[in-house]
Write a protein that holds these residues in place. Structure first.
Motif, PDB file in Angstrom:
ATOM      1  N   ALA A  22      -2.277  -8.205  -0.841  1.00 51.67           N
ATOM      2  CA  ALA A  22      -2.492  -7.483   0.276  1.00 51.67           C
ATOM      3  C   ALA A  22      -3.787  -7.495   0.893  1.00 51.67           C
ATOM      4  O   ALA A  22      -4.856  -7.484   0.345  1.00 51.67           O
ATOM      5  CB  ALA A  22      -2.004  -6.122  -0.356  1.00 51.67           C
ATOM      6  N   LEU A  23      -3.951  -7.441   2.410  1.00 58.16           N
ATOM      7  CA  LEU A  23      -4.977  -7.085   2.991  1.00 58.16           C
ATOM      8  C   LEU A  23      -5.067  -5.491   3.308  1.00 58.16           C
ATOM      9  O   LEU A  23      -4.073  -5.165   3.830  1.00 58.16           O
ATOM     10  CB  LEU A  23      -4.964  -7.998   4.425  1.00 58.16           C
ATOM     11  CG  LEU A  23      -6.052  -7.648   5.344  1.00 58.16           C
ATOM     12  CD1 LEU A  23      -7.496  -8.140   4.675  1.00 58.16           C
ATOM     13  CD2 LEU A  23      -5.823  -8.250   6.701  1.00 58.16           C
ATOM     14  N   VAL A  24      -6.212  -5.186   3.000  1.00 59.92           N
ATOM     15  CA  VAL A  24      -6.474  -3.600   3.191  1.00 59.92           C
ATOM     16  C   VAL A  24      -7.239  -3.371   4.527  1.00 59.92           C
ATOM     17  O   VAL A  24      -8.364  -3.868   4.397  1.00 59.92           O
ATOM     18  CB  VAL A  24      -7.145  -2.886   1.820  1.00 59.92           C
ATOM     19  CG1 VAL A  24      -7.396  -1.605   2.043  1.00 59.92           C
ATOM     20  CG2 VAL A  24      -6.140  -3.130   0.672  1.00 59.92           C
ATOM     21  N   ILE A  25      -6.739  -2.518   5.127  1.00 64.53           N
ATOM     22  CA  ILE A  25      -7.405  -2.080   6.598  1.00 64.53           C
ATOM     23  C   ILE A  25      -7.985  -0.693   6.330  1.00 64.53           C
ATOM     24  O   ILE A  25      -7.019   0.207   6.387  1.00 64.53           O
ATOM     25  CB  ILE A  25      -6.597  -2.450   7.668  1.00 64.53           C
ATOM     26  CG1 ILE A  25      -6.151  -3.694   7.879  1.00 64.53           C
ATOM     27  CG2 ILE A  25      -7.295  -1.951   9.083  1.00 64.53           C
ATOM     28  CD1 ILE A  25      -5.327  -4.175   9.007  1.00 64.53           C
ATOM     29  N   ALA A  26      -8.973  -0.317   6.176  1.00 59.75           N
ATOM     30  CA  ALA A  26      -9.454   1.094   6.027  1.00 59.75           C
ATOM     31  C   ALA A  26     -11.138   1.023   6.407  1.00 59.75           C
ATOM     32  O   ALA A  26     -11.586   0.181   6.309  1.00 59.75           O
ATOM     33  CB  ALA A  26      -9.254   1.356   4.651  1.00 59.75           C
ATOM     34  N   ASP A  27     -11.272   2.438   7.039  1.00 60.11           N
ATOM     35  CA  ASP A  27     -12.682   2.577   7.299  1.00 60.11           C
ATOM     36  C   ASP A  27     -13.603   3.220   6.207  1.00 60.11           C
ATOM     37  O   ASP A  27     -14.408   2.787   5.779  1.00 60.11           O
ATOM     38  CB  ASP A  27     -13.035   3.020   8.684  1.00 60.11           C
ATOM     39  CG  ASP A  27     -12.878   2.454   9.771  1.00 60.11           C
ATOM     40  OD1 ASP A  27     -13.051   1.091   9.408  1.00 60.11           O
ATOM     41  OD2 ASP A  27     -12.832   2.691  10.871  1.00 60.11           O
ATOM     42  N   LEU A  65      -1.229 -13.780   2.833  1.00 60.86           N
ATOM     43  CA  LEU A  65      -0.751 -12.570   2.547  1.00 60.86           C
ATOM     44  C   LEU A  65       0.496 -12.176   2.216  1.00 60.86           C
ATOM     45  O   LEU A  65       1.485 -13.018   2.677  1.00 60.86           O
ATOM     46  CB  LEU A  65      -1.180 -11.711   3.729  1.00 60.86           C
ATOM     47  CG  LEU A  65      -2.970 -11.928   4.161  1.00 60.86           C
ATOM     48  CD1 LEU A  65      -3.106 -11.067   5.211  1.00 60.86           C
ATOM     49  CD2 LEU A  65      -3.779 -11.404   2.837  1.00 60.86           C
ATOM     50  N   ASP A  66       1.008 -11.174   1.650  1.00 59.72           N
ATOM     51  CA  ASP A  66       2.242 -10.481   1.218  1.00 59.72           C
ATOM     52  C   ASP A  66       2.450  -9.272   1.985  1.00 59.72           C
ATOM     53  O   ASP A  66       3.627  -8.821   2.261  1.00 59.72           O
ATOM     54  CB  ASP A  66       2.752 -10.472  -0.116  1.00 59.72           C
ATOM     55  CG  ASP A  66       2.735 -12.066  -0.844  1.00 59.72           C
ATOM     56  OD1 ASP A  66       3.444 -12.770  -0.631  1.00 59.72           O
ATOM     57  OD2 ASP A  66       1.668 -12.267  -1.656  1.00 59.72           O
ATOM     58  N   LEU A  67       1.519  -8.643   2.049  1.00 60.62           N
ATOM     59  CA  LEU A  67       1.548  -7.224   2.577  1.00 60.62           C
ATOM     60  C   LEU A  67      -0.011  -6.990   3.404  1.00 60.62           C
ATOM     61  O   LEU A  67      -1.004  -7.427   3.132  1.00 60.62           O
ATOM     62  CB  LEU A  67       1.611  -6.568   1.410  1.00 60.62           C
ATOM     63  CG  LEU A  67       1.659  -4.736   1.355  1.00 60.62           C
ATOM     64  CD1 LEU A  67       2.835  -4.459   2.014  1.00 60.62           C
ATOM     65  CD2 LEU A  67       1.747  -4.289  -0.145  1.00 60.62           C
ATOM     66  N   VAL A  68       0.431  -6.044   4.148  1.00 64.86           N
ATOM     67  CA  VAL A  68      -0.684  -5.400   5.062  1.00 64.86           C
ATOM     68  C   VAL A  68      -0.737  -3.993   4.705  1.00 64.86           C
ATOM     69  O   VAL A  68       0.216  -3.347   4.892  1.00 64.86           O
ATOM     70  CB  VAL A  68      -0.890  -5.794   6.567  1.00 64.86           C
ATOM     71  CG1 VAL A  68      -2.049  -4.843   7.199  1.00 64.86           C
ATOM     72  CG2 VAL A  68      -0.720  -7.223   6.818  1.00 64.86           C
ATOM     73  N   GLN A  95       6.783 -12.814   8.049  1.00 67.03           N
ATOM     74  CA  GLN A  95       7.660 -12.307   6.969  1.00 67.03           C
ATOM     75  C   GLN A  95       6.918 -11.264   5.875  1.00 67.03           C
ATOM     76  O   GLN A  95       7.266 -11.381   4.801  1.00 67.03           O
ATOM     77  CB  GLN A  95       8.495 -13.135   6.328  1.00 67.03           C
ATOM     78  CG  GLN A  95       9.484 -14.150   7.355  1.00 67.03           C
ATOM     79  CD  GLN A  95      10.257 -13.052   8.179  1.00 67.03           C
ATOM     80  OE1 GLN A  95      11.162 -12.306   7.499  1.00 67.03           O
ATOM     81  NE2 GLN A  95      10.314 -13.323   9.353  1.00 67.03           N
ATOM     82  N   LEU A  96       5.763 -10.588   6.475  1.00 66.44           N
ATOM     83  CA  LEU A  96       4.950  -9.703   5.676  1.00 66.44           C
ATOM     84  C   LEU A  96       5.680  -8.228   5.724  1.00 66.44           C
ATOM     85  O   LEU A  96       6.274  -7.829   6.456  1.00 66.44           O
ATOM     86  CB  LEU A  96       3.631  -9.514   6.136  1.00 66.44           C
ATOM     87  CG  LEU A  96       2.904 -11.011   6.246  1.00 66.44           C
ATOM     88  CD1 LEU A  96       1.458 -10.642   6.958  1.00 66.44           C
ATOM     89  CD2 LEU A  96       2.721 -11.963   5.030  1.00 66.44           C
ATOM     90  N   GLY A  97       5.157  -7.662   4.644  1.00 70.14           N
ATOM     91  CA  GLY A  97       5.345  -6.219   4.548  1.00 70.14           C
ATOM     92  C   GLY A  97       4.183  -5.267   5.117  1.00 70.14           C
ATOM     93  O   GLY A  97       3.206  -5.740   5.162  1.00 70.14           O
ATOM     94  N   ILE A  98       4.504  -3.914   5.434  1.00 68.08           N
ATOM     95  CA  ILE A  98       3.430  -3.318   6.098  1.00 68.08           C
ATOM     96  C   ILE A  98       3.575  -1.837   5.279  1.00 68.08           C
ATOM     97  O   ILE A  98       4.698  -1.133   5.312  1.00 68.08           O
ATOM     98  CB  ILE A  98       3.602  -2.884   7.398  1.00 68.08           C
ATOM     99  CG1 ILE A  98       3.071  -4.354   8.201  1.00 68.08           C
ATOM    100  CG2 ILE A  98       2.376  -2.127   7.990  1.00 68.08           C
ATOM    101  CD1 ILE A  98       3.188  -4.425   9.752  1.00 68.08           C
ATOM    102  N   VAL A  99       2.580  -1.259   4.834  1.00 68.94           N
ATOM    103  CA  VAL A  99       2.630  -0.054   4.207  1.00 68.94           C
ATOM    104  C   VAL A  99       1.313   0.666   4.980  1.00 68.94           C
ATOM    105  O   VAL A  99       0.091   0.299   4.702  1.00 68.94           O
ATOM    106  CB  VAL A  99       2.305   0.098   2.643  1.00 68.94           C
ATOM    107  CG1 VAL A  99       2.084   1.555   2.144  1.00 68.94           C
ATOM    108  CG2 VAL A  99       3.491  -0.556   1.898  1.00 68.94           C
ATOM    109  N   ALA A 100       1.682   1.759   5.834  1.00 69.96           N
ATOM    110  CA  ALA A 100       0.643   2.369   6.426  1.00 69.96           C
ATOM    111  C   ALA A 100       0.782   3.971   6.071  1.00 69.96           C
ATOM    112  O   ALA A 100       1.741   4.529   6.109  1.00 69.96           O
ATOM    113  CB  ALA A 100       1.001   2.540   7.762  1.00 69.96           C
ATOM    114  N   THR A 101      -0.356   4.394   5.770  1.00 67.48           N
ATOM    115  CA  THR A 101      -0.804   5.910   5.494  1.00 67.48           C
ATOM    116  C   THR A 101      -1.220   6.549   6.669  1.00 67.48           C
ATOM    117  O   THR A 101      -2.119   6.202   7.109  1.00 67.48           O
ATOM    118  CB  THR A 101      -1.767   5.860   4.185  1.00 67.48           C
ATOM    119  OG1 THR A 101      -1.158   5.355   2.953  1.00 67.48           O
ATOM    120  CG2 THR A 101      -1.796   7.368   3.935  1.00 67.48           C
TER     121      THR A 101
END
Length: 321
Positions: A22-27, A65-68, A95-101
């Motif tokens: 998973a690639l994590v995008i956060a500040d 990647l499998d997930l962002v 064909q990736l998944g996304i989990v957004a908080t």
């Protein structure tokens, strides 16, 4: 090369290339740590994290990647829409998944870009909900998680099992059961009545007043004054009733408003909105005046199903509940 990920406790664990990545995008450091922690519990390797500034420019260079995972709570508002759009494009291409908080005030903007079976939106989630969303995303992606060795990995798997036990109740709500292989048309989510006898049909269209449906909704809400609300949680039906009444009133409903109508926590409501959208009962409608806003409405098949249900209730001399 194997990937490195930090598991709870701070130790480094080396994974083989077969684990979901998973690639994590956060500040903020806090949100980065929460994302990496949840990924480790779900048996995923974390790549990054990267900030929203880099993600807004381009993150397609990250391969395998499998997930962002997007931690939108710490995102600059000016960059959020661009990152959501880039993530949506990359997810569909690969064909990736996304989990957004997200925060409550970000619900409409996120839903405008990320509503679909490939994306899960979490609002003020618990750790269990984070882990569950990641696990569901990797399972839907079909990426096999193979056995890892070493004492640290064994400890990690033990923690994963304990955490997954806590989210069993959350996951079981997503399980769909049918009475038979042809009982429900999964493209529409509406049961096929087949050749079953339904009594005489009236030639005239069924007249349904929005006030009648609003009265049912008010009666359902009154129960919470006398009983614990969780005893009667039925977000799918509450949202169907609200959207049906809104259709009769010719009124548009935003995703955030529909979450309130569901009378459950926002993350649960968003999960059900995604499920009903995937089932063909809900459709997303863009706001031509504001790309950051999305509306939700019943599909034609859902409206037909609701009208048929009300008609059947009336013919049987029963009350709509």
């Amino acid at each position: 090369m194997a990937d490195l990920s930090i598991v709870p406790g701070g130790e480094l664990v080396t994974y083989g290339e077969t684990l979901p990545i998973a690639l994590v995008i956060a500040d903020s450091a806090h949100h980065r740590a929460e994302a990496v922690d949840a990924l480790a519990l779900a048996g995923c390797a974390a790549r990054g994290p990267i900030g929203f500034d880099e993600a807004a420019r381009d993150f397609s260079r990250y391969d395998g990647l499998d997930l962002v995972v997007i931690e939108a709570a710490s995102a600059p508002e000016a960059l959020l829409e661009r990152v959501f759009a880039r993530a949506e494009t990359l997810a569909r291409e690969r064909q990736l998944g996304i989990v957004a908080t997200i925060l409550p005030e970000q619900i409409d903007g996120a839903a405008a870009q990320l509503l679909g079976s490939h994306a899960q939106l979490l609002c003020d989630p618990t750790k269990a909900e984070r882990v569950g969303a990641i696990a569901m995303s990797t399972m839907r992606g079909g990426r096999a998680v193979r056995e890892v060795s070493g004492e640290a990995a064994v400890a990690q798997l033990r923690r994963l099992n304990e955490e997954m036990a806590r989210i069993a109740e959350t996951l079981v709500r997503l399980t769909r059961e049918t009475d038979g292989p042809s009982a429900i048309d999964h493209r529409t989510g509406v049961r096929d009545s087949g050749n079953a006898y339904r009594g005489p049909e009236t030639a005239a269209p069924i007249e349904i007043a929005a006030s009648e449906i609003r009265g049912v909704i008010r009666a359902r809400r009154l129960r919470s004054q006398f009983f614990e609300a969780d005893l009667f949680a039925d977000p799918a039906w509450d949202m169907l009733l609200d959207l049906f009444a809104s259709d009769l009133e010719r009124r548009r409903v935003s995703v955030s408003s529909l979450c309130i109508a569901a009378a459950v926590p926002p993350t649960t409501a968003l999960r059900w909105i995604g499920t009903l959208h995937e089932a063909g009962l809900f459709e997303r409608q863009a706001d031509p005046a504001d790309r950051r806003r999305a509306y939700i409405a019943l599909t034609a098949k859902a409206i037909e199903g609701m009208r048929a249900y009300v008609g059947a209730i009336r013919r049987a001399g029963l009350s709509l509940v």
